[in-house]
Design an enzyme around this catalytic site. Structure first.
Site, PDB file in Angstrom:
ATOM      1  N   ARG A   1      40.392  35.332  35.811  1.00 55.21           N
ATOM      2  CA  ARG A   1      39.322  34.360  36.039  1.00 55.21           C
ATOM      3  C   ARG A   1      38.397  34.361  34.822  1.00 55.21           C
ATOM      4  NH1 ARG A   1      35.210  37.359  40.363  1.00 55.21           N
ATOM      5  NH2 ARG A   1      34.946  39.252  39.148  1.00 55.21           N
TER       6      ARG A   1
ATOM      7  N   CYS B   1      36.834  29.449  26.565  1.00 57.29           N
ATOM      8  CA  CYS B   1      36.070  29.536  25.322  1.00 57.29           C
ATOM      9  C   CYS B   1      34.731  28.839  25.549  1.00 57.29           C
ATOM     10  CB  CYS B   1      36.838  28.828  24.210  1.00 57.29           C
ATOM     11  SG  CYS B   1      35.802  28.485  22.785  1.00 57.29           S
TER      12      CYS B   1
ATOM     13  N   GLU C   1      28.309  34.518  36.953  1.00 58.30           N
ATOM     14  CA  GLU C   1      28.147  35.703  36.100  1.00 58.30           C
ATOM     15  C   GLU C   1      28.585  35.436  34.666  1.00 58.30           C
ATOM     16  OE1 GLU C   1      29.950  39.208  37.772  1.00 58.30           O
ATOM     17  OE2 GLU C   1      28.219  39.543  39.067  1.00 58.30           O
TER      18      GLU C   1
ATOM     19  N   GLU D   1      24.265  38.816  45.016  1.00 54.16           N
ATOM     20  CA  GLU D   1      25.492  39.564  45.317  1.00 54.16           C
ATOM     21  C   GLU D   1      25.177  41.040  45.318  1.00 54.16           C
ATOM     22  OE1 GLU D   1      28.937  39.234  42.838  1.00 54.16           O
ATOM     23  OE2 GLU D   1      28.785  37.068  42.705  1.00 54.16           O
TER      24      GLU D   1
ATOM     25  N   TRP E   1      36.449  47.590  41.622  1.00 50.07           N
ATOM     26  CA  TRP E   1      36.692  47.518  40.171  1.00 50.07           C
ATOM     27  C   TRP E   1      36.312  48.792  39.432  1.00 50.07           C
ATOM     28  CZ3 TRP E   1      31.657  47.953  38.784  1.00 50.07           C
ATOM     29  CH2 TRP E   1      30.689  47.354  39.610  1.00 50.07           C
TER      30      TRP E   1
ATOM     31  N   GLU F   1      40.648  41.501  44.910  1.00 49.26           N
ATOM     32  CA  GLU F   1      39.461  42.016  45.599  1.00 49.26           C
ATOM     33  C   GLU F   1      39.734  42.306  47.070  1.00 49.26           C
ATOM     34  OE1 GLU F   1      36.644  38.984  43.975  1.00 49.26           O
ATOM     35  OE2 GLU F   1      35.838  40.750  42.964  1.00 49.26           O
ATOM     36  N   LYS F   2      41.034  42.503  47.407  1.00 53.90           N
ATOM     37  CA  LYS F   2      41.346  42.721  48.829  1.00 53.90           C
ATOM     38  C   LYS F   2      40.819  44.064  49.333  1.00 53.90           C
ATOM     39  CE  LYS F   2      46.158  43.972  47.704  1.00 53.90           C
ATOM     40  NZ  LYS F   2      46.015  43.687  46.256  1.00 53.90           N
ATOM     41  N   PHE F   3      40.528  44.988  48.415  1.00 48.54           N
ATOM     42  CA  PHE F   3      39.954  46.269  48.859  1.00 48.54           C
ATOM     43  C   PHE F   3      38.445  46.333  48.652  1.00 48.54           C
ATOM     44  CE2 PHE F   3      44.425  47.423  47.720  1.00 48.54           C
ATOM     45  CZ  PHE F   3      44.861  47.521  49.039  1.00 48.54           C
ATOM     46  N   HIS F   4      37.874  45.234  48.173  1.00 45.75           N
ATOM     47  CA  HIS F   4      36.411  45.177  48.040  1.00 45.75           C
ATOM     48  C   HIS F   4      35.825  45.012  49.443  1.00 45.75           C
ATOM     49  CE1 HIS F   4      32.420  43.926  46.756  1.00 45.75           C
ATOM     50  NE2 HIS F   4      32.755  44.126  45.497  1.00 45.75           N
TER      51      HIS F   4
HETATM   52  C1  GAL Z   1      30.979  40.012  40.766  1.00 45.38           C
HETATM   53  C2  GAL Z   1      31.529  38.605  40.913  1.00 45.38           C
HETATM   54  C3  GAL Z   1      32.073  38.344  42.304  1.00 45.38           C
HETATM   55  C4  GAL Z   1      32.889  39.500  42.776  1.00 45.38           C
HETATM   56  C5  GAL Z   1      32.081  40.759  42.713  1.00 45.38           C
HETATM   57  C6  GAL Z   1      32.803  41.982  43.216  1.00 45.38           C
HETATM   58  O1  GAL Z   1      31.067  40.417  39.458  1.00 45.38           O
HETATM   59  O2  GAL Z   1      30.537  37.661  40.636  1.00 45.38           O
HETATM   60  O3  GAL Z   1      32.823  37.169  42.284  1.00 45.38           O
HETATM   61  O4  GAL Z   1      34.031  39.616  41.967  1.00 45.38           O
HETATM   62  O5  GAL Z   1      31.702  40.997  41.390  1.00 45.38           O
HETATM   63  O6  GAL Z   1      32.038  43.149  43.105  1.00 45.38           O
HETATM   64 ZN    ZN Z   2      36.484  30.059  21.338  1.00 46.17          ZN
END
Ligand code: GAL
Ligand code: ZN
Length: 652
Positions: A111, A115, A150, A305, A313, A353-356
């Site tokens: 994602r 540029c 972000e 968020e 992550w 992000e299935k484990f988030h």
């Molecule tokens: C942020 C992002 C979200 C989600 C989240 C997970 O960086 O904006 O879309 O990925 O992290 O922690």
């Molecule tokens: Zn560029």
């Protein structure tokens, strides 16, 4: 009036209905209502579903989502969906994909792969933003625009030929002439004299250290290039829906973007914060970032968020223990947020992000997570009166992005161990422990309302910035390695502290960084001994009084901490600056509060927050009587706050 037209505090999170069959949506909105959710962020990564082919829009599903939300009393933070360009766009125009510093194009499949300087990308985002704005301008659910997502996450900078062209244009605006650029970049060094604009390139991977002045301009440019993406979308949103506030979610204390500049382009500041439950210092670090958010526009902001529990992550993703989601949420409110929002509403079934964690976990409603989600919604409603209230700080920390970029140039500094975030924290942490409210301030802000201003580091400091500090009447503390270079990263004549020399009453003859692990004793006039690490300096006073001297080592007996009028200078980094801090706080007339370890105290007009981040119960003497909004109890005298619990006193 709050940040949006939703009354009280906002409660909700990212909602990705396109990842679920429509049957699930009905359950979503029913459960949202049950949890007290009043806002959902939608369509953040929906470009490929909203515009599956060039100029072909499929808005039907989003119409139904927004209608459904509205029917259940839930407002929408509607994204412009431009955070991930769709596959057709990058196949039609591969140059939209970013290139890394080695010149390698980064492939589609994650994602935020774009540029920032691509005219094709920018035009496509503006077209989509306009289509969305025109379609939903009168939708009753729409309360806020969420542009991109972000910025600088994943793609901070791009080294492609298009970015090179944009960089040259940006440099042309800054320097007008090649002579000007050559002089500013000091290209006589290492044979870099440019004779044509076309010879200029981004600082791609080179055989050795890259010109630091080029790098500094590159960082300025990269922040501006992303900002131009935001501003292009904002312009069209403001044209079509002038009354709807526009934001983009920030990433806490982020080095890559000059958030002072960015915040000025927004209607409200929103932040994403992911304190690591495994980090014992996390609540202090996140408090600093919340105070930055509050300071950016000097008004309440919004936690857009956060993680209900674990993220997905980190190397190891530790969940939040029972009560910690609530504690962290209350902390954001304590520091000026007008809501609590999460990533994300329903835990994903697939994808990275299935484990988030999510407000509604895989396990459904018979779970600890869901019970905490519902309970927090009720707490947020109890605190509705907090919305819109402000915080008054008497202490400010100076934060300047350009100086930060200069300080952290790789490979050409006396020591690579000076990291601005750490330096900020070294002062912030003891202030936080004393329950003292702190604002962050940029150069140029009126400082007259503060009693104490601390600049932990001002590596880059112009004559104008120094003059602003010199005209400030209160107590000032300046940290080491300050006033070293000008805006072009060129050393001030005579060396450090350059334009701060008169104000501080001294000059720095030599920088004396310490090897890793080595310490130096610093003895104050009254015999207290502090331990310095990482950095020391050979200082010659020119009128300043010596408050502390080095003991031992090559600087034995030389000044370590000095004072000149109301300006204190530290030529070293004490492990614990508390004794020095207490002295300047006393001189400034700023009183802290004695708090048990791990207890945080914050104020918003008429409200006092006490948060226990510690592992055991804490006994706190209340500085004021009042009613605990969380329990409805009248409190006076001393209270015992259980671990991970909090008190929010409403007082007169
Ligand atoms: C942020 C992002 C979200 C989600 C989240 C997970 O960086 O904006 O879309 O990925 O992290 O922690
Ligand atoms: Zn560029």
């Amino acid at each position: 009036m709050g940040l949006t037209r939703v009354p009280g505090l906002l409660y909700g999170g990212d909602y990705n209905p396109e990842q679920w069959p429509e049957e699930v949506w009905a359950e979503d909105v029913r459960l949202m209502a049950e949890a007290g959710v009043n806002v959902a962020t939608v369509a953040v990564f929906s470009w490929s579903r909203l515009e599956p082919a060039p100029g072909v829009y499929e808005f039907g599903w989003l119409d139904r989502v927004l209608d459904l939300l509205h029917e259940h009393g839930i407002a929408a933070d509607l994204a412009t969906a431009t955070a991930t360009p769709p596959p057709w766009l990058v196949r039609l125009h591969p140059e939209v994909l970013p290139q890394d510093a080695a010149g390698t194009r980064l492939e589609f499949g994650s994602r935020q792969g774009y540029c920032p300087s691509s005219p094709v990308f920018r035009a496509a985002t503006v077209r989509l933003a306009r289509a969305l704005a025109e379609r939903y301008r009168d939708h009753p659910a729409l309360v806020m625009w969420h542009v991109g997502n972000e910025y600088a996450d994943h793609t901070t900078e791009c080294f492609c030929p298009e970015s090179a062209r944009d960089f040259r244009r940006w440099l042309g605006e800054r320097y007008a002439t090649l002579d000007g650029l050559n002089a500013a970049w000091g290209t006589s060094c290492w044979g870099q004299h440019y004779t044509d604009w076309s010879q200029l390139e981004p600082p791609r991977r080179a055989p050795g250290p890259v010109n630091p002045a080029q790098l500094l301009d590159w960082r300025r440019f990269s922040s501006d290039a992303l900002l131009a993406c935001f501003e292009a979308e904002r312009a069209v949103l403001k044209e079509v829906t002038p009354e709807v506030p526009v934001t983009t979610n920030f990433m806490s204390v982020l080095r890559d973007l000059d958030y002072w500049k960015w915040a000025a382009a927004e209607d409200l500041v929103t932040d994403d914060a992911y304190p690591d439950p495994a980090d014992p210092e996390a609540h202090v670090k996140v408090a600093l970032s919340y105070d930055l958010m509050r300071s950016l526009k000097r008004q309440p902001w919004l936690l857009l968020e956060s993680a209900p529990s674990a993220v997905s992550w980190r190397e190891v993703n530790v969940p939040k223990a029972p009560g910690v989601m609530r504690l962290h949420s209350l902390q954001a409110l304590a520091h000026g947020s007008d809501g609590v929002m999460f990533f994300q509403w329903r835990q994903a079934k697939y994808g990275p992000e299935k484990f988030h964690s999510a407000m509604l976990p895989h396990g459904g409603t018979d779970t600890r997570q869901w019970r905490e989600t519902v309970a927090l919604g009720a707490d947020v409603r109890r605190l509705a009166g907090v919305a819109g209230t402000e915080t008054r700080a008497e202490v400010a920390l100076v934060l300047d992005w350009e100086s930060w970029w200069g300080l952290e140039a790789p490979e050409s500094m006396p020591s690579n161990r000076l990291k601005l975030h750490r330096l900020l924290l070294s002062w912030y942490a003891p202030l936080h422990a004393r329950g003292i409210a702190v604002d962050l301030v940029p150069h140029g802000r009126d400082l007259s309302g503060y009693r104490l201003v601390i600049a932990p580091n001002l590596y880059l400091c112009t004559a104008e910035q120094a003059a602003d500090l010199a005209s400030y009447q209160g107590q000032l503390v300046v940290g080491p390695f300050s006033g070293v270079v000008d805006a072009a990263d060129q050393v001030h004549d005579g060396g450090a502290p350059g334009p701060l020399r008169e104000l501080l009453g001294l000059r720095v003859e030599e920088f004396w960084p310490l090897p890793d692990g080595e310490t130096r004793a610093v003895e104050t006039a009254d015999g207290a001994v502090l331990t310095a690490r990482t950095w020391t300096e050979w200082v010659e006073t020119e009128g300043a009084e010596v408050l502390a001297r080095y003991r031992g080592g090559p600087l034995d007996g030389r000044p370590a901490v000095t004072r000149h009028g109301t300006a204190t200078y530290l030529s070293c980094l004490p492990e614990d600056p508390a004794p020095l801090l207490d002295a300047v706080l006393a001189a400034a007339g700023v009183a802290g509060t004695a708090l048990p370890e791990g207890v945080e105290l914050c104020r918003r007009d008429g409200h006092l927050f006490l948060l226990n981040h510690g592992a055991g119960p804490a006994t706190v003497t209340l500085p004021t009587d009042g009613t605990d909004l969380l329990t409805g109890r009248r409190l006076t005298g001393t209270v015992v706050i259980p671990a991970h619990d909090a008190v929010v006193l409403e007082h007169s």
